[in-house]
Motif scaffolding. Structure first.
Motif, PDB file in Angstrom:
ATOM      1  N   GLU A  11       0.871  -1.071   0.100  1.00 27.54           N
ATOM      2  CA  GLU A  11      -0.102   0.088   0.157  1.00 27.54           C
ATOM      3  C   GLU A  11       0.686   1.255  -0.049  1.00 27.54           C
ATOM      4  O   GLU A  11       0.691   2.153  -0.614  1.00 27.54           O
ATOM      5  N   ARG A  12       2.000   1.206   0.687  1.00 29.01           N
ATOM      6  CA  ARG A  12       2.745   2.400   0.804  1.00 29.01           C
ATOM      7  C   ARG A  12       3.247   2.633  -0.499  1.00 29.01           C
ATOM      8  O   ARG A  12       3.742   3.682  -1.104  1.00 29.01           O
ATOM      9  N   THR A  20       0.086   9.920  -3.979  1.00 31.24           N
ATOM     10  CA  THR A  20      -0.752  10.091  -2.803  1.00 31.24           C
ATOM     11  C   THR A  20       0.073  10.490  -1.692  1.00 31.24           C
ATOM     12  O   THR A  20      -0.342  11.020  -0.772  1.00 31.24           O
ATOM     13  N   LEU A  21       1.108   9.776  -1.593  1.00 27.77           N
ATOM     14  CA  LEU A  21       2.124  10.008  -0.482  1.00 27.77           C
ATOM     15  C   LEU A  21       3.326  10.726  -1.332  1.00 27.77           C
ATOM     16  O   LEU A  21       4.144  10.272  -2.012  1.00 27.77           O
ATOM     17  N   GLU A  22       3.421  12.037  -0.680  1.00 27.00           N
ATOM     18  CA  GLU A  22       4.520  13.043  -1.357  1.00 27.00           C
ATOM     19  C   GLU A  22       5.784  12.523  -1.040  1.00 27.00           C
ATOM     20  O   GLU A  22       6.115  12.191   0.182  1.00 27.00           O
ATOM     21  N   THR A  23       6.605  12.425  -2.001  1.00 29.36           N
ATOM     22  CA  THR A  23       7.955  11.946  -1.648  1.00 29.36           C
ATOM     23  C   THR A  23       8.707  12.462  -2.857  1.00 29.36           C
ATOM     24  O   THR A  23       8.312  12.809  -3.970  1.00 29.36           O
ATOM     25  N   ALA A  24      10.168  12.293  -2.774  1.00 30.99           N
ATOM     26  CA  ALA A  24      10.905  12.758  -4.027  1.00 30.99           C
ATOM     27  C   ALA A  24      11.085  11.827  -5.067  1.00 30.99           C
ATOM     28  O   ALA A  24      10.755  10.595  -4.918  1.00 30.99           O
ATOM     29  N   GLU A  25      11.187  12.566  -6.102  1.00 28.90           N
ATOM     30  CA  GLU A  25      11.261  11.697  -7.396  1.00 28.90           C
ATOM     31  C   GLU A  25      12.106  10.361  -7.672  1.00 28.90           C
ATOM     32  O   GLU A  25      11.818   9.366  -8.031  1.00 28.90           O
ATOM     33  N   HIS A  26      13.309  10.539  -7.003  1.00 31.57           N
ATOM     34  CA  HIS A  26      14.053   9.416  -6.753  1.00 31.57           C
ATOM     35  C   HIS A  26      13.725   8.290  -6.157  1.00 31.57           C
ATOM     36  O   HIS A  26      13.964   7.209  -6.494  1.00 31.57           O
ATOM     37  N   LEU A  30      12.691   4.208  -7.395  1.00 34.06           N
ATOM     38  CA  LEU A  30      13.081   2.639  -6.560  1.00 34.06           C
ATOM     39  C   LEU A  30      11.750   1.985  -6.419  1.00 34.06           C
ATOM     40  O   LEU A  30      11.689   0.824  -6.387  1.00 34.06           O
ATOM     41  N   ALA A  31      10.646   2.815  -5.723  1.00 33.62           N
ATOM     42  CA  ALA A  31       9.550   2.390  -5.573  1.00 33.62           C
ATOM     43  C   ALA A  31       8.776   1.325  -6.678  1.00 33.62           C
ATOM     44  O   ALA A  31       8.469   0.377  -6.647  1.00 33.62           O
ATOM     45  N   LEU A  32       8.891   1.995  -7.975  1.00 28.68           N
ATOM     46  CA  LEU A  32       8.407   1.289  -9.223  1.00 28.68           C
ATOM     47  C   LEU A  32       9.358   0.048  -9.365  1.00 28.68           C
ATOM     48  O   LEU A  32       8.594  -1.089  -9.790  1.00 28.68           O
TER      49      LEU A  32
END
Length: 154
Positions: A11-12, A20-26, A30-32
């Motif tokens: 979910e995160r 929907t969860l603000e984070t840096a593009e880099h 990594l999440a992808l």
């Protein structure tokens, strides 16, 4: 000691990817790779604790040498660092502010090609130490160097 992969709930990851969860593009890159590429993210903090990658999935080793004080390779368990470097097919050494362009290629290699990669986050004073160590242990592997401009600051 075995390497404990960084576990991020699905979910995160989805919230990071869809914004929907603000984070840096880099971090999104990594999440992808983790969510859709079946990649393991292993965050290695400074310290002399041994680690080993026993995961069968491709691994992104994220070396955190950019905390309050960079220590360079000597700030880590060297036998484990050397072993991890030898297991990797590509590298990024980053001594500037995080940029997608420095995280994307290794994340893509891990996700698309199934290769282990290493991303070293460091400071300018240890950039050459990391680069030289990687070059010595993995001389035929690509190293993407993301550094500060002359007179700039990381």
């Amino acid at each position: 000691m075995n390497l404990i992969p960084t576990e991020i709930p699905t979910e995160r990851l989805d919230a990071i990817i869809d914004g929907t969860l603000e984070t840096a593009e880099h971090i999104r890159v990594l999440a992808l790779a983790i969510r859709h590429g079946g990649v393991t993210l292993s965050v290695i903090p400074q310290g002399r604790t041994p680690f080993r990658d026993n995961d069968k999935r491709p691994t992104i080793f994220l070396i955190g040498d950019d905390t309050g004080r960079a220590l360079g390779p000597d700030g880590f368990h060297m036998p484990s660092i050397r072993r991890a470097i030898r297991q990797c097919a590509g590298f990024s050494v980053i001594s500037c502010a995080p940029m997608v362009e420095a995280y994307g290629p290794p994340a893509g290699a891990a996700a698309l090609l199934g290769q282990n990669v290493m991303i070293v986050e460091t400071r300018l004073e240890h950039e050459a130490d990391w680069y030289n160590l990687i070059q010595r242990l993995a001389p035929n592997c690509p190293i993407l160097l993301s550094t500060v401009k002359v007179g700039g600051h990381a």
